[in-house]
Write an enzyme that holds these catalytic residues in place. Sequence first.
Site, PDB file in Angstrom:
ATOM      1  N   ALA A  57       0.834  -1.190   0.000  1.00 49.08           N
ATOM      2  CA  ALA A  57       0.000   0.000   0.000  1.00 49.08           C
ATOM      3  C   ALA A  57       0.873   1.246   0.000  1.00 49.08           C
ATOM      4  O   ALA A  57       2.071   1.173   0.250  1.00 49.08           O
ATOM      5  CB  ALA A  57      -0.906   0.014   1.231  1.00 49.08           C
ATOM      6  N   GLU A 108       0.707   5.455   1.206  1.00 46.76           N
ATOM      7  CA  GLU A 108      -0.064   6.347   2.062  1.00 46.76           C
ATOM      8  C   GLU A 108      -0.308   7.728   1.483  1.00 46.76           C
ATOM      9  O   GLU A 108      -0.226   8.719   2.207  1.00 46.76           O
ATOM     10  CB  GLU A 108       0.670   6.494   3.395  1.00 46.76           C
ATOM     11  N   ASN A 109      -0.604   7.871   0.201  1.00 44.45           N
ATOM     12  CA  ASN A 109      -0.867   9.208  -0.335  1.00 44.45           C
ATOM     13  C   ASN A 109      -1.861   9.924   0.569  1.00 44.45           C
ATOM     14  O   ASN A 109      -2.859   9.353   0.999  1.00 44.45           O
ATOM     15  CB  ASN A 109      -1.444   9.100  -1.738  1.00 44.45           C
ATOM     16  N   HIS A 133      -0.778   0.803   9.475  1.00 42.45           N
ATOM     17  CA  HIS A 133       0.482   1.403   9.004  1.00 42.45           C
ATOM     18  C   HIS A 133       0.202   2.644   8.146  1.00 42.45           C
ATOM     19  O   HIS A 133       0.751   3.725   8.377  1.00 42.45           O
ATOM     20  CB  HIS A 133       1.232   0.338   8.197  1.00 42.45           C
ATOM     21  N   GLU A 134      -0.680   2.475   7.181  1.00 41.77           N
ATOM     22  CA  GLU A 134      -0.948   3.586   6.252  1.00 41.77           C
ATOM     23  C   GLU A 134      -1.595   4.763   6.952  1.00 41.77           C
ATOM     24  O   GLU A 134      -1.294   5.916   6.641  1.00 41.77           O
ATOM     25  CB  GLU A 134      -1.830   3.110   5.097  1.00 41.77           C
ATOM     26  N   HIS A 149       0.858   6.878   8.724  1.00 47.95           N
ATOM     27  CA  HIS A 149       1.621   7.744   7.817  1.00 47.95           C
ATOM     28  C   HIS A 149       0.935   9.075   7.558  1.00 47.95           C
ATOM     29  O   HIS A 149       1.584  10.026   7.117  1.00 47.95           O
ATOM     30  CB  HIS A 149       1.808   7.049   6.469  1.00 47.95           C
ATOM     31  N   GLU A 208       9.019   5.312   8.149  1.00 46.58           N
ATOM     32  CA  GLU A 208       8.704   3.884   8.057  1.00 46.58           C
ATOM     33  C   GLU A 208       8.867   3.163   9.399  1.00 46.58           C
ATOM     34  O   GLU A 208       8.128   2.249   9.711  1.00 46.58           O
ATOM     35  CB  GLU A 208       9.559   3.215   6.976  1.00 46.58           C
TER      36      GLU A 208
HETATM   37 ZN   LIG Z   1       5.173   2.938   5.134  1.00 50.35          ZN
END
Ligand SMILES: [Zn+2]
Length: 1009
Positions: free
Chosen positions: A370, A372-373, A405-406, A409, A428
């Site tokens: 994935a 994360e925009n 996770h996304e 971000h 990250e």
């Molecule tokens: Zn990441």
Amino acid sequence: MRLVPARRHLSASRWQQQQQHSSARRSLPVHLACTTESAGQVDTNMADLGTTEPEHLLRGLRHLQECGGDEEAGGPPGTDRPSGGRGERVSAAEEEPWRRSRLPEAVRPRHYDLNVAVHMDNFTFSGDVGIDVECLKATRFIVLHADRLEVSSVAVTAKRPGGGAIRVQRHFAFPANQMLVLVLHRELRASRTYRLDVTFEAAIEDELLGFFRSSYGLGGQRRYLAVTQFSPTHARKAFPCFDEPAFKATFSLSLRHHARYTSLSNMPALDAAAAAGEDGWTTRRFARTPPMSTYYLAWAVCDFASRETSTEGGVTIRLLARPDAIASGAGDYALHITKRLLSFYQDFFKVAYALPKLDLLAVPKHPYAAMENWGLSIFVEQKILLDAQVSSASYQMELTMVVVHEICHQWFGDLVTPLWWEDVWLKEGFAHYFEYVGTDFLFPKWNMEKQRFLTDVLHEVMLLDGLSSSHPISQEVRDAADIDRVFDWIAYKKGAALIRMLANVMGQRLFRKGLNDYLLSHMYGNAARDDLWKKMSEVILCRVQAMRSEGRDIDVGAVMDRWTLQMGYPVVTVSKNPAGQLATRYISVSQEHFLYGQDGGRGNSSFQWQVPLTVAVGNGSRVSSETLIWIHNKTETHVMSEMDDKTWLLGNINQTGYFRVNYDLQNWKLLIEQLHADPQVISVANRAGLIDDAFNLARAGYLPQGVPLQLMAYLPEEASFLPWHAASRALYQLDKLLDRTDDYNLFSDYVLKQVATRYHQMGWPSNAVNGEGGVLQAAYQTEELQRELIMLACSFGNKQCHRQAVAYISDWISSNKNRIPPNIRDVVYCTGVSLMDEDVWEFIWMKFHSSNAVSEKKILLEALTCSDNAFLLNRLLNLSLTSELVAEQDAIDVIIHVGRNPRGRNLAWRFFRDKWDVLDARYGEALFMNSKLITGVTEFLNTEKELDELNEFIRSSGEGAGPAMPRALEIVKGNVRWHRLHRRHFYQWLRKGPAPVRRSPPGDVSLAA
Ligand SMILES: [Zn+2]
């Protein structure tokens, strides 16, 4: 971004087993030894943005570019006076800045007006971009990025009343640095703003970078979509831009496309879908973004359906996917947890989500799990769509963690962006650490941060970071190839492990305060690691008295620099009363650089760390509270209270530290006796930690081979999942080292003996499929332990386990009803394929064709690699690269999993070498995939002959493959060395047999190997 693999060691494909009788070789589920790399994703969001311009925007741009002198400011705006001499002659200082790999900083972007027309009929796009730029230093050059774009016109105008056009003497592409260069007739003047207009066009490529296309089938039709993947350096493939993270700017995007498609971007559309014009096209304008890095910009053109919800704060969350997936409800789970996560993070960070909406887009193909925009995060379908009826708990866990996770971000990445790629771990590492913290918020019983983190992050990355081919977590990044290289497990997992260590040393309250200060200070801007250390040190200073009383008055920057600028980690050796010359309550503590393959020492002797060692003392039925000792020197002596001959010492309490602990043999013996007598006295985390440390210390030659084997002989007493998980990771690695040796049965018998009692006690799960959310409600720890034991039992040849698996497969074939519990389907499929005849392979292949559930498809494909039929394995390898049925990202797993099968190892290794040109062309640009493939195919090679073959391969063709080849070589050399030095001792110990497993009396433990 999140790197694709992050696979749990238990997945079906990791193991294969084909034991028909005791002399056969099994291929087991293998833990990732030192393998995969993953990338993360980023998201961005912003609310109203205004034109906040962070002061520090350009701070840290390292390679300051001298562009144009101050001596001559050129003529008045609009005039066209050449700046120096004739033609393009320029001063030496400003000569050809495009030859440097970094952009000059004389000009920086403030705002982009970007218009893109998307032609889905012939997969091209055309656009124009107007960039408001500020001149910081007089220059005749504007240098920005553009790659694979056909630029048709450029223009520059002064942005002030009466400001006119500035003649562009010439413009040209400089492909070596993916740059577009404008040479102006006169200098731009400092402190003035200009407008740069460029028109361009390009193809929508069928490769997963820049603005790319993919497709899916629905009702017998092929449907197309086009999406972006700009991280780390691919925005320049979609529009000319200043494509470095510190050049944050605002963006106003409009997309034009046929009205049968819809479009999305980071921000909401400004108006409801405009009616189609006469030509059937429509234009969507999106709200202006906050200041953000180019690689977080995103857009998509597709015909997807959606579901939506909103937070109490009014943020709209949508999940968009194929219409059939939306109709089946496969997106509902991710939508639900995203809503909860936004409020969790807002509460944890004390910083609001910055954008008015967040879209989650599920696409059939994507280079990472994935990305994360900001406001438009993009996921590969397998990591976001969940079919609760057929998905295992581990699949759901993996998916959950990708979403967690996304969403993290959106703060660490989108809102505060690492200044430069050398500190990519700043986003990250945090996102990976918060996968565990955020999942604990959603499912407190899973206990991820205190337990699963250890096996899946800490133990995993210490394998990789214990090699001499490792590198510091902050590494110098000069050119584009370096940028791809930084997205590896070191950035993700070591980053997460160091952050967790710091959080534990500081205490949660101060740690959270530090994070809050850091985010508030750098929001909409960039930050480097020193900015984080500074904020952490400040909060500690505020509390210095309290901290000092706890021994925690630390200089965060000085401590952490040792961990981020040096590669590797220490092994800390704790000895009681060394050499008997001191009173019993003295201990000596020493540190040295831990390295595999050095046979007990001789890492880099100049490396030294400031180690926060926590220690406790135990005796039979109780353990003391922990003491924190800071170790600054190579060797130190400390005093412990409550110590005598019968007490043991335990270091690194709950494994919060990023290091290994070794002890004198007498202390190991006392710890092992404790585990056999009453394991509960030692925490679950430390039981897992002792197993992992002992196994790896022996593997590297710091301990006799018998110590981990004797230690693991307590497993029949072990009722918790985590120590079993740590043990099975270690056992699978040993299995891969040993599975082609003559005495292999000694080893498999040892494992089956440890497993038998607990396996029979736990039994198999009921075959009722999970109801809605059933996995969520389940007693996760129990189910995972049950699964681990079944996998070990079937992999190492437990007959009853084999019969049960075969019965399940036979029932499926005869009834055409799959009654196999989702949680163990991978184990059962693989066992069935390995034990049963070719018809079963064909049956699974047919099911793989017809299945629509992504999780099911994956385990069916991996089960096919479990066959012991070389013809079928070869057929599968060839299909993996030629069949439309196997997705590109899955082909790698097929090859790796064939290699994990002892019967397939040579086939996969030969196939990999024969097809290297094809594979390198296909995956070479996505370095982490290439790296995963190289490591996966080579990590279990362990004979001199295979080592020669690897050397020969690297010589003839593999030199361009980045760091993966030297690492593969080091791992294989280590395997060969282990066989030469330690295999004999290992089998000797097994022949002699472990000491009695049950509550052995003190003194009965023999450690010598
Ligand atoms: Zn990441």
